[in-house]
Design an enzyme around this catalytic site. Structure first.
Site, PDB file in Angstrom:
ATOM      1  N   ARG A   1      -5.893 -47.629  65.618  1.00 33.58           N
ATOM      2  CA  ARG A   1      -4.517 -47.185  65.824  1.00 33.58           C
ATOM      3  C   ARG A   1      -3.976 -47.775  67.107  1.00 33.58           C
ATOM      4  NH1 ARG A   1      -3.281 -40.961  65.202  1.00 33.58           N
ATOM      5  NH2 ARG A   1      -4.115 -40.982  67.307  1.00 33.58           N
TER       6      ARG A   1
ATOM      7  N   ASP B   1     -11.331 -37.903  70.064  1.00 34.71           N
ATOM      8  CA  ASP B   1     -11.389 -39.242  69.469  1.00 34.71           C
ATOM      9  C   ASP B   1     -12.756 -39.420  68.793  1.00 34.71           C
ATOM     10  OD1 ASP B   1     -10.053 -42.350  70.189  1.00 34.71           O
ATOM     11  OD2 ASP B   1     -12.035 -42.133  69.282  1.00 34.71           O
TER      12      ASP B   1
ATOM     13  N   ASP C   1     -14.928 -42.501  69.822  1.00 34.47           N
ATOM     14  CA  ASP C   1     -15.494 -42.359  71.171  1.00 34.47           C
ATOM     15  C   ASP C   1     -16.636 -41.354  71.182  1.00 34.47           C
ATOM     16  OD1 ASP C   1     -13.877 -44.228  72.364  1.00 34.47           O
ATOM     17  OD2 ASP C   1     -12.388 -42.773  73.057  1.00 34.47           O
TER      18      ASP C   1
HETATM   19  C1  PRP Z   1      -9.372 -42.888  64.226  1.00 34.81           C
HETATM   20  C2  PRP Z   1     -10.013 -42.300  62.993  1.00 34.81           C
HETATM   21  C3  PRP Z   1      -9.118 -42.796  61.898  1.00 34.81           C
HETATM   22  C4  PRP Z   1      -7.761 -42.822  62.562  1.00 34.81           C
HETATM   23  C5  PRP Z   1      -6.965 -41.658  62.073  1.00 34.81           C
HETATM   24  O1  PRP Z   1      -9.721 -44.205  64.395  1.00 34.81           O
HETATM   25  O2  PRP Z   1     -11.369 -42.661  62.846  1.00 34.81           O
HETATM   26  O3  PRP Z   1      -9.464 -44.081  61.418  1.00 34.81           O
HETATM   27  O4  PRP Z   1      -7.994 -42.708  63.958  1.00 34.81           O
HETATM   28  O5  PRP Z   1      -5.675 -41.696  62.565  1.00 34.81           O
HETATM   29  P1  PRP Z   1      -4.394 -41.885  61.652  1.00 34.81           P
HETATM   30  O6  PRP Z   1      -4.558 -40.956  60.469  1.00 34.81           O
HETATM   31  O7  PRP Z   1      -3.262 -41.465  62.528  1.00 34.81           O
HETATM   32  O8  PRP Z   1      -4.302 -43.312  61.233  1.00 34.81           O
HETATM   33  P2  PRP Z   1      -9.210 -45.063  65.667  1.00 34.81           P
HETATM   34  O9  PRP Z   1      -7.895 -45.657  65.371  1.00 34.81           O
HETATM   35  O10 PRP Z   1      -9.323 -44.203  66.882  1.00 34.81           O
HETATM   36  O11 PRP Z   1     -10.232 -46.264  65.701  1.00 34.81           O
HETATM   37  P3  PRP Z   1     -11.788 -46.282  66.067  1.00 34.81           P
HETATM   38  O12 PRP Z   1     -12.509 -45.593  64.922  1.00 34.81           O
HETATM   39  O13 PRP Z   1     -12.083 -47.725  66.110  1.00 34.81           O
HETATM   40  O14 PRP Z   1     -11.994 -45.578  67.369  1.00 34.81           O
HETATM   41  N1  URA Z   2      -8.095 -40.261  65.658  1.00 36.40           N
HETATM   42  C1  URA Z   2      -9.067 -39.498  66.187  1.00 36.40           C
HETATM   43  O1  URA Z   2     -10.191 -39.971  66.409  1.00 36.40           O
HETATM   44  N2  URA Z   2      -8.784 -38.219  66.483  1.00 36.40           N
HETATM   45  C2  URA Z   2      -7.582 -37.676  66.247  1.00 36.40           C
HETATM   46  O2  URA Z   2      -7.391 -36.479  66.531  1.00 36.40           O
HETATM   47  C3  URA Z   2      -6.576 -38.484  65.685  1.00 36.40           C
HETATM   48  C4  URA Z   2      -6.867 -39.771  65.396  1.00 36.40           C
END
Ligand code: PRP
Ligand code: URA
Length: 209
Positions: free
Chosen positions: A104, A200, A203
Site C-alpha cells: 500500500r 501492520d 511488520d
Molecule cells: C497489508 C496487508 C494487506 C494490505 C491490506 O499489506 O497485508 O495486503 O495491507 O490493506 P488494504 O485492504 O487497504 O489494501 P502492506 O501493504 O502493509 O504490505 P506488506 O505486506 O508488504 O507489509
Molecule cells: N495493513 C495492515 O497490515 N494493517 C492494517 O490495519 C491495515 C492494512
C-alpha cells in the site's frame, strides 16, 4: 453475491486476541498465524467436492470418499499473506502456490503491484487468496483482478481481520468470491489501519518495525 463467513470458534477467537496484543513476539505471531490458518483452512475447504473410490483395507474392499481430483492453489498476497501458506499447505500438501506482490502506498493507501507469478493452470484450480488484513480492500481486489486476468475462476478469500468497508468493496468488486474472516472489526482510522486491528501485519510477521 459471495458469502461472508465470520468464525466464532473459541480457539480462533482466542488466538486472534493473542495476535492483536502488542506484547506478542514475532515468533509467537508467526506460530499463531500458522495455527489460525490451519483452523480457518479446515472450514474454508468444507465445500471441496468428494468422490466415491474403492480401496482395500487390511480387512476387505470398501467404497469410501476422497477429494475429487480438485486441484488447489494458494495465493498469498506478499508479504504478510506468506504467514498463511504453511498452515494451508499442512492441510493440502499438493496445492500449488502462486504469489501476488502488492504494497500500500503510505500516502494514497492504493495498492502498488510489484510481482505476480501464478500456477499456469490457475483456471482449473480452486484458488485460496490469503492475506491477514482486509482494510480498504484495495489489495484484495487488485490481487483477485490479477488472478482473474490470468484465467482464475474459483476463488475464495481468507483473512484474519477485516474492516466493514473492506468487506463491502470486495463483495461489490468480486461478487463471485466467498470471504472467510476470523474477525470483523469496527472501522478504519485516518491512516487506513484497522481499529482495533493488530497493527501492520507484515511488520509484525517479519519484525521490520
Ligand atoms: C497489508 C496487508 C494487506 C494490505 C491490506 O499489506 O497485508 O495486503 O495491507 O490493506 P488494504 O485492504 O487497504 O489494501 P502492506 O501493504 O502493509 O504490505 P506488506 O505486506 O508488504 O507489509
Ligand atoms: N495493513 C495492515 O497490515 N494493517 C492494517 O490495519 C491495515 C492494512
Amino acid at each position: 453475491m459471495g458469502k461472508v463467513y465470520v468464525f466464532d470458534h473459541p480457539l480462533i477467537q482466542h488466538k486472534v486476541s493473542l495476535m492483536r496484543s502488542k506484547e506478542t513476539t514475532v515468533k509467537e505471531f508467526r506460530e499463531l498465524a500458522k495455527e489460525i490458518s490451519m483452523l480457518m483452512g479446515f472450514e474454508a475447504t468444507r465445500h471441496l467436492p468428494l468422490e466415491d473410490v474403492e480401496i482395500e483395507t487390511p480387512i476387505c474392499k470398501t467404497k469410501t470418499k476422497m477429494l475429487k481430483g480438485q486441484d488447489i492453489a494458494i495465493v498469498p498476497i506478499l508479504r504478510a499473506g506468506l504467514g498463511f501458506v504453511d498452515g494451508m499447505l499442512a492441510l493440502v500438501p499438493n496445492a500449488k502456490v502462486g504469489h501476488v506482490g502488492l504494497y500500500r502506498d503510505p500516502e494514497t493507501h492504493q495498492p502498488v503491484e510489484y510481482y505476480c507469478k501464478l500456477p499456469t493452470d490457475i483456471e482449473n484450480r480452486q484458488t485460496f487468496v490469503v492475506d491477514p488484513m482486509l482494510a480498504t480492500g484495495g489489495s484484495a481486489i487488485a490481487a483477485i483482478d490479477f488472478i482473474k486476468q490470468r484465467g482464475g475462476k474459483h476463488i475464495t478469500f481468507m483473512c484474519l481481520i477485516a474492516s466493514p468497508e473492506g468487506i463491502e468493496v470486495l463483495q461489490k468488486a468480486h461478487p463471485d468470491v466467498d470471504i472467510y474472516i476470523a474477525s470483523k472489526d469496527e472501522k478504519l482510522n485516518e491512516h487506513a489501519y484497522i481499529v482495533p486491528g493488530l497493527g501492520d501485519a507484515g511488520d509484525r510477521l517479519y519484525g521490520t518495525k
